[in-house]
Design a protein around this motif. Sequence first.
Motif, short mmCIF file in Angstrom:
data_model
loop_
_atom_site.label_atom_id
_atom_site.label_comp_id
_atom_site.label_asym_id
_atom_site.label_seq_id
_atom_site.Cartn_x
_atom_site.Cartn_y
_atom_site.Cartn_z
N VAL A 18 -24.16 13.29 36.61
CA VAL A 18 -23.44 14.43 37.16
C VAL A 18 -22.53 13.94 38.28
N LYS A 19 -21.26 14.31 38.21
CA LYS A 19 -20.34 13.89 39.26
C LYS A 19 -20.67 14.59 40.57
N LYS A 20 -20.94 13.79 41.60
CA LYS A 20 -21.24 14.35 42.91
C LYS A 20 -20.36 13.66 43.93
N ASP A 118 -22.28 18.47 43.53
CA ASP A 118 -21.66 18.55 42.22
C ASP A 118 -20.23 19.10 42.37
#
Length: 147
Positions: A18-20, A118
Amino acid sequence: MRLGIRVSGVVEDSSDHVKKIAFGERQSQSIILAGFALIPEGAAEAKESSRAGARRKVLEELGLDVAPGALLGVDWTATRTGCSEGVVLVFDGGRLTPGQICSIRLQAEDLRRYAFVDVGSVGELLVPVLARRVQACARARERGRPL
């Protein structure tokens, strides 16, 4: 009037799929009321390249010496109290390793804490203009071309 050049670096957690994006929470109550989170950003100094300025801001605010990668986006900011209008250049600060994340040291006089959030949730933390900028730069990174 001089048009200001503001620079920013977006760093990302590499620990999961997940892009954080890393955000810092400001100490100042007035800034918290406007939106408590930010990405490392500030004015480029006289005779400093925009890339060098982005590197300096990430180092000052997060304690990480990260060489800026690709230019992800260019935005304009309106005149506001204490700041002239300006152009914001957002650079890719890359995905941080677990070791880099452990070595984050916040600028104590300015930042209270940091978190990785996120990309889809940035609108809950940031003022609308900054949320749009971060989301657009995340899309630019995915596409491999700046906005």
